[in-house]
Enzyme design. Structure first.
Site, short mmCIF file in Angstrom:
data_model
loop_
_atom_site.label_atom_id
_atom_site.label_comp_id
_atom_site.label_asym_id
_atom_site.label_seq_id
_atom_site.Cartn_x
_atom_site.Cartn_y
_atom_site.Cartn_z
N THR A 75 0.81 -1.22 0.00
CA THR A 75 0.00 0.00 0.00
C THR A 75 0.84 1.27 0.00
OG1 THR A 75 -0.18 -0.28 2.41
CG2 THR A 75 -2.02 -1.06 1.07
N GLY A 97 -10.30 0.62 -3.69
CA GLY A 97 -11.25 0.31 -4.74
C GLY A 97 -12.05 -0.94 -4.50
N HIS A 351 -51.99 -6.29 -28.51
CA HIS A 351 -51.71 -7.70 -28.76
C HIS A 351 -50.68 -7.90 -29.88
CE1 HIS A 351 -55.69 -8.02 -26.84
NE2 HIS A 351 -56.13 -7.23 -27.79
N TYR A 354 -45.07 -5.59 -33.22
CA TYR A 354 -43.72 -5.03 -33.15
C TYR A 354 -43.76 -3.61 -33.69
CZ TYR A 354 -38.96 -3.78 -34.21
OH TYR A 354 -37.77 -3.09 -34.28
N ALA A 368 -54.10 -6.20 -33.42
CA ALA A 368 -53.27 -7.37 -33.13
C ALA A 368 -52.48 -7.78 -34.37
CB ALA A 368 -54.15 -8.52 -32.66
N ASN A 374 -39.26 -1.96 -40.29
CA ASN A 374 -38.37 -0.79 -40.24
C ASN A 374 -37.01 -1.01 -40.87
OD1 ASN A 374 -37.87 -2.63 -38.16
ND2 ASN A 374 -36.99 -1.08 -36.83
#
Length: 445
Positions: A75, A97, A351, A354, A368, A374
Protein backbone atom coordinates in the site's frame (compact mmCIF):
# COMPACT_ATOMS: atom_id res chain seq x y z
CA UNK A 1 -8.71 17.82 0.57
CA UNK A 2 -7.54 15.17 -1.88
CA UNK A 3 -8.63 11.53 -2.06
CA UNK A 4 -6.42 8.74 -3.36
CA UNK A 5 -8.08 5.42 -4.21
CA UNK A 6 -5.79 2.38 -4.22
CA UNK A 7 -7.06 -0.03 -6.88
CA UNK A 8 -4.05 -1.80 -8.38
CA UNK A 9 -4.64 -5.34 -7.16
CA UNK A 10 -5.48 -8.23 -9.47
CA UNK A 11 -7.85 -9.98 -7.10
CA UNK A 12 -6.45 -13.48 -7.52
CA UNK A 13 -8.98 -15.03 -5.14
CA UNK A 14 -11.84 -13.79 -7.33
CA UNK A 15 -10.63 -16.27 -9.98
CA UNK A 16 -11.48 -13.90 -12.80
CA UNK A 17 -9.91 -12.30 -15.86
CA UNK A 18 -11.77 -9.12 -14.93
CA UNK A 19 -10.01 -6.71 -12.54
CA UNK A 20 -11.49 -7.09 -9.08
CA UNK A 21 -12.59 -3.46 -8.82
CA UNK A 22 -14.70 -3.81 -11.99
CA UNK A 23 -16.90 -6.54 -10.54
CA UNK A 24 -20.36 -5.02 -10.07
CA UNK A 25 -22.09 -4.41 -6.76
CA UNK A 26 -25.77 -3.50 -6.98
CA UNK A 27 -25.40 -2.68 -10.64
CA UNK A 28 -22.19 -0.69 -10.84
CA UNK A 29 -18.46 -1.49 -10.57
CA UNK A 30 -17.05 -1.43 -7.05
CA UNK A 31 -14.57 1.30 -7.95
CA UNK A 32 -17.41 3.52 -9.14
CA UNK A 33 -18.94 3.41 -5.65
CA UNK A 34 -15.66 4.56 -4.11
CA UNK A 35 -14.88 7.27 -6.66
CA UNK A 36 -18.39 8.74 -6.39
CA UNK A 37 -18.12 8.91 -2.60
CA UNK A 38 -14.61 10.36 -2.77
CA UNK A 39 -15.83 13.06 -5.13
CA UNK A 40 -18.36 14.22 -2.53
CA UNK A 41 -15.73 14.99 0.12
CA UNK A 42 -12.57 15.85 -1.84
CA UNK A 43 -11.74 18.55 -4.36
CA UNK A 44 -9.39 16.24 -6.29
CA UNK A 45 -9.55 12.47 -6.69
CA UNK A 46 -6.72 10.21 -7.82
CA UNK A 47 -6.73 6.48 -8.50
CA UNK A 48 -3.76 4.11 -8.47
CA UNK A 49 -4.24 1.31 -11.01
CA UNK A 50 -2.26 -1.82 -11.76
CA UNK A 51 -3.74 -5.00 -13.22
CA UNK A 52 -5.52 -4.21 -16.51
CA UNK A 53 -5.03 -0.50 -15.84
CA UNK A 54 -6.36 0.65 -19.22
CA UNK A 55 -9.53 -1.38 -18.85
CA UNK A 56 -10.23 0.15 -15.45
CA UNK A 57 -9.29 3.64 -16.66
CA UNK A 58 -12.11 3.53 -19.24
CA UNK A 59 -14.69 3.29 -16.45
CA UNK A 60 -13.39 6.34 -14.57
CA UNK A 61 -14.64 9.91 -15.02
CA UNK A 62 -12.36 12.31 -16.88
CA UNK A 63 -11.87 14.42 -13.76
CA UNK A 64 -10.03 11.60 -11.96
CA UNK A 65 -6.21 11.62 -11.98
CA UNK A 66 -4.80 8.19 -12.81
CA UNK A 67 -1.49 6.69 -11.66
CA UNK A 68 -0.09 3.24 -12.40
CA UNK A 69 1.63 0.84 -10.01
CA UNK A 70 3.42 -1.49 -12.41
CA UNK A 71 4.42 -3.95 -9.69
CA UNK A 72 2.25 -4.47 -6.62
CA UNK A 73 4.63 -3.98 -3.70
CA UNK A 74 2.25 -2.89 -0.96
CA UNK A 75 0.00 0.00 0.00
CA UNK A 76 2.79 2.46 0.76
CA UNK A 77 4.41 1.65 -2.58
CA UNK A 78 1.07 2.37 -4.28
CA UNK A 79 0.97 5.79 -2.61
CA UNK A 80 4.59 6.38 -3.66
CA UNK A 81 3.51 5.81 -7.27
CA UNK A 82 1.14 8.77 -6.85
CA UNK A 83 3.48 11.05 -4.90
CA UNK A 84 3.00 13.83 -7.50
CA UNK A 85 -0.67 13.88 -6.50
CA UNK A 86 0.17 14.73 -2.87
CA UNK A 87 0.57 18.42 -2.06
CA UNK A 88 2.50 19.59 1.04
CA UNK A 89 -0.20 22.01 2.10
CA UNK A 90 -3.14 19.69 1.53
CA UNK A 91 -4.55 16.65 3.30
CA UNK A 92 -5.01 13.34 1.52
CA UNK A 93 -7.63 10.69 2.19
CA UNK A 94 -6.67 7.06 1.47
CA UNK A 95 -9.45 4.80 0.14
CA UNK A 96 -9.63 1.37 -1.50
CA UNK A 97 -11.25 0.31 -4.74
CA UNK A 98 -12.35 -3.03 -3.29
CA UNK A 99 -14.01 -1.57 -0.18
CA UNK A 100 -16.98 -0.05 -1.96
CA UNK A 101 -19.43 0.96 0.75
CA UNK A 102 -17.40 3.46 2.75
CA UNK A 103 -19.86 6.25 3.51
CA UNK A 104 -19.70 9.96 2.87
CA UNK A 105 -20.70 10.62 6.49
CA UNK A 106 -17.81 8.56 7.90
CA UNK A 107 -15.29 10.26 5.63
CA UNK A 108 -16.57 13.67 6.68
CA UNK A 109 -16.17 12.69 10.33
CA UNK A 110 -12.59 11.63 9.65
CA UNK A 111 -11.80 14.89 7.87
CA UNK A 112 -13.36 16.96 10.66
CA UNK A 113 -11.38 15.09 13.32
CA UNK A 114 -8.16 15.36 11.32
CA UNK A 115 -8.46 19.13 11.07
CA UNK A 116 -8.21 19.39 14.84
CA UNK A 117 -4.48 18.97 14.28
CA UNK A 118 -3.11 15.57 13.31
CA UNK A 119 -0.42 13.98 11.20
CA UNK A 120 -2.77 11.10 10.49
CA UNK A 121 -6.33 10.13 11.36
CA UNK A 122 -7.27 6.44 11.42
CA UNK A 123 -10.67 4.84 10.93
CA UNK A 124 -11.09 1.99 13.40
CA UNK A 125 -13.76 -0.54 14.31
CA UNK A 126 -14.39 -2.99 17.13
CA UNK A 127 -14.88 -6.63 16.13
CA UNK A 128 -15.96 -9.57 18.26
CA UNK A 129 -13.37 -11.65 16.45
CA UNK A 130 -10.49 -9.42 15.31
CA UNK A 131 -8.31 -12.33 14.18
CA UNK A 132 -6.33 -11.53 11.07
CA UNK A 133 -6.61 -7.76 11.44
CA UNK A 134 -3.98 -5.30 12.55
CA UNK A 135 -4.81 -3.85 15.99
CA UNK A 136 -4.76 -0.20 16.93
CA UNK A 137 -2.96 0.09 20.26
CA UNK A 138 -3.29 3.22 22.36
CA UNK A 139 -0.42 4.22 24.62
CA UNK A 140 -1.35 7.42 26.40
CA UNK A 141 -1.88 10.06 23.71
CA UNK A 142 -0.17 7.97 21.06
CA UNK A 143 -1.38 5.19 18.80
CA UNK A 144 0.42 2.47 16.90
CA UNK A 145 -0.65 -0.36 14.63
CA UNK A 146 0.55 -3.91 15.20
CA UNK A 147 -0.19 -6.60 12.64
CA UNK A 148 -2.02 -9.66 13.93
CA UNK A 149 0.95 -11.97 13.38
CA UNK A 150 3.20 -9.68 15.44
CA UNK A 151 0.86 -9.21 18.41
CA UNK A 152 2.31 -10.19 21.79
CA UNK A 153 0.09 -12.47 23.85
CA UNK A 154 -0.96 -9.73 26.26
CA UNK A 155 -2.44 -7.63 23.39
CA UNK A 156 -4.40 -10.34 21.60
CA UNK A 157 -7.52 -9.42 23.57
CA UNK A 158 -7.58 -5.97 21.90
CA UNK A 159 -10.60 -5.82 19.58
CA UNK A 160 -10.00 -2.41 17.98
CA UNK A 161 -8.85 -3.00 14.41
CA UNK A 162 -7.28 -0.84 11.75
CA UNK A 163 -9.68 -0.57 8.79
CA UNK A 164 -6.99 0.81 6.48
CA UNK A 165 -8.74 4.14 5.88
CA UNK A 166 -6.61 7.19 6.70
CA UNK A 167 -6.42 10.94 6.39
CA UNK A 168 -2.80 12.11 6.16
CA UNK A 169 -1.31 15.55 6.31
CA UNK A 170 0.37 16.01 2.93
CA UNK A 171 3.54 17.38 4.53
CA UNK A 172 3.79 14.44 6.92
CA UNK A 173 3.11 11.80 4.28
CA UNK A 174 5.68 13.17 1.84
CA UNK A 175 8.23 13.25 4.64
CA UNK A 176 7.75 9.67 5.87
CA UNK A 177 7.14 7.79 2.61
CA UNK A 178 10.89 7.53 1.82
CA UNK A 179 11.51 6.17 5.33
CA UNK A 180 9.18 3.19 4.98
CA UNK A 181 11.07 -0.08 4.59
CA UNK A 182 10.03 -3.44 3.22
CA UNK A 183 11.55 -5.41 6.05
CA UNK A 184 8.73 -7.90 6.50
CA UNK A 185 7.82 -11.42 5.41
CA UNK A 186 6.27 -10.31 2.11
CA UNK A 187 8.92 -7.75 1.26
CA UNK A 188 6.25 -5.08 0.76
CA UNK A 189 5.92 -1.43 1.77
CA UNK A 190 3.01 -0.94 4.17
CA UNK A 191 1.17 2.29 4.85
CA UNK A 192 0.66 1.21 8.45
CA UNK A 193 4.35 1.99 8.99
CA UNK A 194 3.64 5.62 8.14
CA UNK A 195 1.12 5.71 10.98
CA UNK A 196 3.74 4.44 13.39
CA UNK A 197 5.99 7.38 12.48
CA UNK A 198 3.30 9.90 13.46
CA UNK A 199 3.43 11.96 16.63
CA UNK A 200 -0.11 13.33 16.35
CA UNK A 201 -2.67 10.61 15.64
CA UNK A 202 -6.43 10.90 15.91
CA UNK A 203 -8.97 8.09 15.72
CA UNK A 204 -12.53 7.84 14.38
CA UNK A 205 -14.65 4.75 15.00
CA UNK A 206 -17.35 3.23 12.78
CA UNK A 207 -19.99 0.76 13.94
CA UNK A 208 -21.16 -0.03 10.40
CA UNK A 209 -19.21 -3.10 9.39
CA UNK A 210 -20.60 -3.05 5.84
CA UNK A 211 -18.69 0.11 5.02
CA UNK A 212 -15.34 -1.41 5.93
CA UNK A 213 -15.89 -4.81 4.32
CA UNK A 214 -13.31 -5.50 1.64
CA UNK A 215 -14.11 -7.79 -1.26
CA UNK A 216 -11.51 -10.49 -1.91
CA UNK A 217 -13.74 -13.37 -3.02
CA UNK A 218 -16.96 -13.83 -4.94
CA UNK A 219 -18.50 -15.19 -1.75
CA UNK A 220 -17.89 -11.88 0.01
CA UNK A 221 -19.20 -9.95 -2.99
CA UNK A 222 -22.44 -11.95 -3.01
CA UNK A 223 -22.81 -11.48 0.76
CA UNK A 224 -22.31 -7.74 0.38
CA UNK A 225 -24.83 -7.65 -2.47
CA UNK A 226 -27.41 -9.36 -0.24
CA UNK A 227 -26.79 -6.99 2.67
CA UNK A 228 -27.11 -3.98 0.39
CA UNK A 229 -30.26 -5.36 -1.21
CA UNK A 230 -31.96 -5.86 2.14
CA UNK A 231 -30.85 -2.46 3.37
CA UNK A 232 -32.48 -0.89 0.30
CA UNK A 233 -35.69 -2.89 0.74
CA UNK A 234 -35.94 -1.88 4.41
CA UNK A 235 -35.43 1.75 3.43
CA UNK A 236 -38.25 1.54 0.86
CA UNK A 237 -40.60 -0.20 3.30
CA UNK A 238 -40.00 2.56 5.83
CA UNK A 239 -40.87 5.15 3.18
CA UNK A 240 -44.25 3.82 2.13
CA UNK A 241 -43.45 1.24 -0.54
CA UNK A 242 -45.05 -2.22 -0.28
CA UNK A 243 -42.75 -5.11 -1.19
CA UNK A 244 -44.78 -8.28 -0.98
CA UNK A 245 -41.89 -10.74 -0.96
CA UNK A 246 -38.49 -9.22 -0.10
CA UNK A 247 -36.78 -12.60 -0.53
CA UNK A 248 -37.48 -12.65 -4.28
CA UNK A 249 -37.28 -8.93 -4.99
CA UNK A 250 -34.04 -7.39 -6.32
CA UNK A 251 -33.74 -3.62 -6.22
CA UNK A 252 -30.49 -1.78 -6.88
CA UNK A 253 -29.44 0.78 -4.31
CA UNK A 254 -29.64 3.61 -6.87
CA UNK A 255 -33.36 3.01 -7.54
CA UNK A 256 -36.00 5.51 -6.37
CA UNK A 257 -39.61 4.43 -5.74
CA UNK A 258 -42.54 6.60 -4.66
CA UNK A 259 -44.95 5.88 -1.83
CA UNK A 260 -47.94 3.56 -2.18
CA UNK A 261 -46.27 1.65 -4.98
CA UNK A 262 -46.61 -2.13 -4.71
CA UNK A 263 -43.79 -4.43 -5.81
CA UNK A 264 -44.83 -8.02 -6.52
CA UNK A 265 -42.58 -11.11 -6.19
CA UNK A 266 -39.82 -11.95 -8.67
CA UNK A 267 -39.34 -8.33 -9.67
CA UNK A 268 -35.96 -6.84 -10.63
CA UNK A 269 -35.56 -3.05 -10.65
CA UNK A 270 -32.08 -1.98 -11.67
CA UNK A 271 -29.78 0.90 -12.51
CA UNK A 272 -30.95 4.50 -12.31
CA UNK A 273 -34.64 3.67 -12.43
CA UNK A 274 -37.17 6.03 -10.89
CA UNK A 275 -40.69 4.80 -10.17
CA UNK A 276 -43.47 7.20 -9.21
CA UNK A 277 -46.28 6.89 -6.67
CA UNK A 278 -49.16 4.42 -6.59
CA UNK A 279 -47.68 2.08 -9.19
CA UNK A 280 -48.00 -1.69 -9.39
CA UNK A 281 -44.88 -3.49 -10.58
CA UNK A 282 -44.63 -7.22 -11.25
CA UNK A 283 -44.75 -10.06 -10.67
CA UNK A 284 -41.93 -11.44 -12.84
CA UNK A 285 -40.85 -8.08 -14.20
CA UNK A 286 -37.45 -6.57 -14.98
CA UNK A 287 -36.93 -2.82 -15.24
CA UNK A 288 -33.54 -1.24 -16.06
CA UNK A 289 -32.71 2.49 -16.22
CA UNK A 290 -36.31 3.60 -16.72
CA UNK A 291 -38.26 6.72 -15.79
CA UNK A 292 -41.74 5.70 -14.64
CA UNK A 293 -44.54 8.08 -13.70
CA UNK A 294 -47.44 7.75 -11.26
CA UNK A 295 -50.26 5.20 -11.38
CA UNK A 296 -48.40 2.91 -13.78
CA UNK A 297 -49.02 -0.83 -13.96
CA UNK A 298 -46.33 -3.15 -15.36
CA UNK A 299 -46.75 -6.91 -15.14
CA UNK A 300 -44.64 -9.82 -16.40
CA UNK A 301 -42.65 -7.56 -18.71
CA UNK A 302 -39.17 -6.22 -19.48
CA UNK A 303 -38.43 -2.51 -19.75
CA UNK A 304 -35.00 -1.10 -20.70
CA UNK A 305 -33.98 2.56 -20.84
CA UNK A 306 -37.53 3.72 -21.45
CA UNK A 307 -39.77 6.56 -20.31
CA UNK A 308 -43.25 5.62 -19.10
CA UNK A 309 -45.57 8.49 -18.23
CA UNK A 310 -48.52 8.58 -15.80
CA UNK A 311 -51.45 6.14 -15.97
CA UNK A 312 -49.82 3.74 -18.43
CA UNK A 313 -50.43 -0.01 -18.50
CA UNK A 314 -47.73 -2.42 -19.73
CA UNK A 315 -48.01 -6.19 -20.12
CA UNK A 316 -48.27 -8.98 -19.51
CA UNK A 317 -45.32 -10.21 -21.57
CA UNK A 318 -44.43 -6.88 -23.17
CA UNK A 319 -40.88 -5.82 -24.03
CA UNK A 320 -39.84 -2.17 -24.05
CA UNK A 321 -36.41 -1.64 -25.57
CA UNK A 322 -34.09 1.35 -25.37
CA UNK A 323 -35.55 4.62 -26.59
CA UNK A 324 -39.21 3.78 -25.94
CA UNK A 325 -41.44 6.62 -24.73
CA UNK A 326 -44.98 5.80 -23.62
CA UNK A 327 -47.12 8.89 -23.25
CA UNK A 328 -49.83 9.33 -20.64
CA UNK A 329 -52.66 6.76 -20.50
CA UNK A 330 -51.29 4.58 -23.30
CA UNK A 331 -51.70 0.81 -23.12
CA UNK A 332 -49.21 -1.81 -24.21
CA UNK A 333 -50.51 -5.36 -23.99
CA UNK A 334 -49.33 -8.93 -24.23
CA UNK A 335 -46.50 -9.91 -26.57
CA UNK A 336 -45.91 -6.38 -27.82
CA UNK A 337 -42.32 -5.28 -28.47
CA UNK A 338 -41.45 -1.60 -28.81
CA UNK A 339 -38.06 -0.22 -29.77
CA UNK A 340 -36.93 3.40 -30.15
CA UNK A 341 -40.49 4.62 -30.58
CA UNK A 342 -42.85 7.18 -29.10
CA UNK A 343 -46.37 6.00 -28.35
CA UNK A 344 -48.84 8.87 -28.01
CA UNK A 345 -51.30 9.68 -25.25
CA UNK A 346 -54.21 7.27 -25.07
CA UNK A 347 -52.85 5.01 -27.80
CA UNK A 348 -53.37 1.25 -27.53
CA UNK A 349 -51.25 -1.62 -28.82
CA UNK A 350 -52.79 -4.53 -26.98
CA UNK A 351 -51.71 -7.70 -28.76
CA UNK A 352 -48.86 -9.35 -30.66
CA UNK A 353 -47.19 -6.35 -32.32
CA UNK A 354 -43.72 -5.03 -33.15
CA UNK A 355 -43.29 -1.26 -33.23
CA UNK A 356 -39.79 -0.08 -34.09
CA UNK A 357 -38.46 3.38 -35.02
CA UNK A 358 -42.00 4.71 -35.01
CA UNK A 359 -43.71 7.92 -34.00
CA UNK A 360 -47.30 7.18 -33.02
CA UNK A 361 -49.73 9.97 -32.22
CA UNK A 362 -52.62 10.25 -29.77
CA UNK A 363 -55.56 7.87 -29.51
CA UNK A 364 -54.30 5.47 -32.15
CA UNK A 365 -55.51 1.88 -32.18
CA UNK A 366 -52.90 -0.63 -33.29
CA UNK A 367 -54.56 -3.94 -34.04
CA UNK A 368 -53.27 -7.37 -33.13
CA UNK A 369 -50.38 -8.59 -35.25
CA UNK A 370 -49.34 -5.17 -36.56
CA UNK A 371 -45.70 -4.96 -37.64
CA UNK A 372 -43.65 -1.89 -38.53
CA UNK A 373 -41.18 -3.21 -41.11
CA UNK A 374 -38.37 -0.79 -40.24
CA UNK A 375 -35.26 -2.52 -41.63
CA UNK A 376 -34.53 -2.59 -45.36
CA UNK A 377 -31.36 -4.66 -45.07
CA UNK A 378 -29.09 -1.64 -44.72
CA UNK A 379 -30.69 0.87 -42.38
CA UNK A 380 -33.64 1.42 -40.08
CA UNK A 381 -36.49 3.55 -41.48
CA UNK A 382 -39.19 5.47 -39.58
CA UNK A 383 -42.93 4.95 -39.48
CA UNK A 384 -45.27 7.85 -38.68
CA UNK A 385 -48.80 7.17 -37.47
CA UNK A 386 -50.76 10.35 -36.82
CA UNK A 387 -53.47 11.07 -34.23
CA UNK A 388 -56.63 8.99 -34.28
CA UNK A 389 -55.50 6.48 -36.90
CA UNK A 390 -56.82 2.91 -36.79
CA UNK A 391 -54.50 0.10 -37.84
CA UNK A 392 -56.36 -3.12 -38.59
CA UNK A 393 -55.13 -6.47 -37.34
CA UNK A 394 -52.30 -8.33 -39.06
CA UNK A 395 -51.09 -5.26 -40.97
CA UNK A 396 -47.51 -4.65 -42.10
CA UNK A 397 -46.37 -1.03 -42.41
CA UNK A 398 -43.29 -0.99 -44.65
CA UNK A 399 -41.12 1.96 -43.64
CA UNK A 400 -40.53 4.70 -44.48
CA UNK A 401 -44.25 5.35 -44.47
CA UNK A 402 -46.76 7.81 -42.99
CA UNK A 403 -50.32 7.03 -41.92
CA UNK A 404 -52.30 10.27 -41.81
CA UNK A 405 -54.55 11.58 -39.06
CA UNK A 406 -57.75 9.60 -38.69
CA UNK A 407 -56.79 7.15 -41.46
CA UNK A 408 -57.92 3.54 -41.38
CA UNK A 409 -55.82 0.58 -42.47
CA UNK A 410 -57.78 -2.51 -43.43
CA UNK A 411 -56.92 -5.73 -41.65
CA UNK A 412 -54.29 -7.88 -43.31
CA UNK A 413 -52.85 -5.02 -45.37
CA UNK A 414 -49.26 -4.52 -46.48
CA UNK A 415 -48.86 -0.74 -46.66
CA UNK A 416 -45.92 0.53 -48.73
CA UNK A 417 -47.11 4.06 -49.54
CA UNK A 418 -48.31 6.99 -47.44
CA UNK A 419 -52.01 7.02 -46.56
CA UNK A 420 -53.55 10.54 -46.47
CA UNK A 421 -55.59 11.74 -43.47
CA UNK A 422 -59.05 10.23 -43.06
CA UNK A 423 -58.44 7.79 -45.90
CA UNK A 424 -58.82 4.03 -46.13
CA UNK A 425 -55.64 2.12 -46.90
CA UNK A 426 -55.92 -1.41 -48.27
CA UNK A 427 -52.99 -3.49 -49.38
CA UNK A 428 -54.30 -7.00 -49.89
CA UNK A 429 -55.75 -9.17 -52.66
CA UNK A 430 -59.53 -9.17 -53.13
CA UNK A 431 -61.20 -12.17 -51.58
CA UNK A 432 -62.52 -14.75 -54.05
CA UNK A 433 -65.36 -17.14 -53.10
CA UNK A 434 -66.17 -20.12 -55.36
CA UNK A 435 -69.41 -21.65 -54.16
CA UNK A 436 -69.58 -25.43 -54.15
CA UNK A 437 -65.95 -25.74 -55.26
CA UNK A 438 -65.10 -28.31 -52.57
CA UNK A 439 -67.94 -30.64 -53.48
CA UNK A 440 -67.10 -30.40 -57.17
CA UNK A 441 -63.45 -31.17 -56.45
CA UNK A 442 -64.37 -34.24 -54.43
CA UNK A 443 -66.48 -35.63 -57.26
CA UNK A 444 -63.58 -35.21 -59.67
CA UNK A 445 -61.38 -37.24 -57.36
Amino acid sequence: MRALVLAAGKGTRMKSKIPKVLHPLSGKPMIEWVVETAGKVAQKVGVVLGFEAELVRKTLPEWVDVFVQEEQLGTAHAVMCAKDFIEPGDDVLILYGDVPLISENTLKRMIEEHRKGADVTILVADLEDPSGYGRVIQDGDKYRIIEDADLPEELKSVTTINTGFYVFSGDFLLRVLPEIKNENAKGEYYLTDAVNFAEKVRVVKTDDLLEITGVNTRKTLVWLEEQLRMRKIEELLENGVTILDPATTYIHYSVEIGMDTVIHPMTFIEGRTRVGENCEIGPMTRIVDCEIGNNVKITRSECFKSVIEDDVSVGPFARLREGTILKKSSKIGNFVEIKKSTIGEGTKAQHLSYIGDAFVGKNVNIGAGTITCNYDGKKKNPTFIEDGAFIGSNSSLVAPVRIGEGALIGAGSVITEDVPPYSLGLGRARQVVKEGWVLKKRKEE
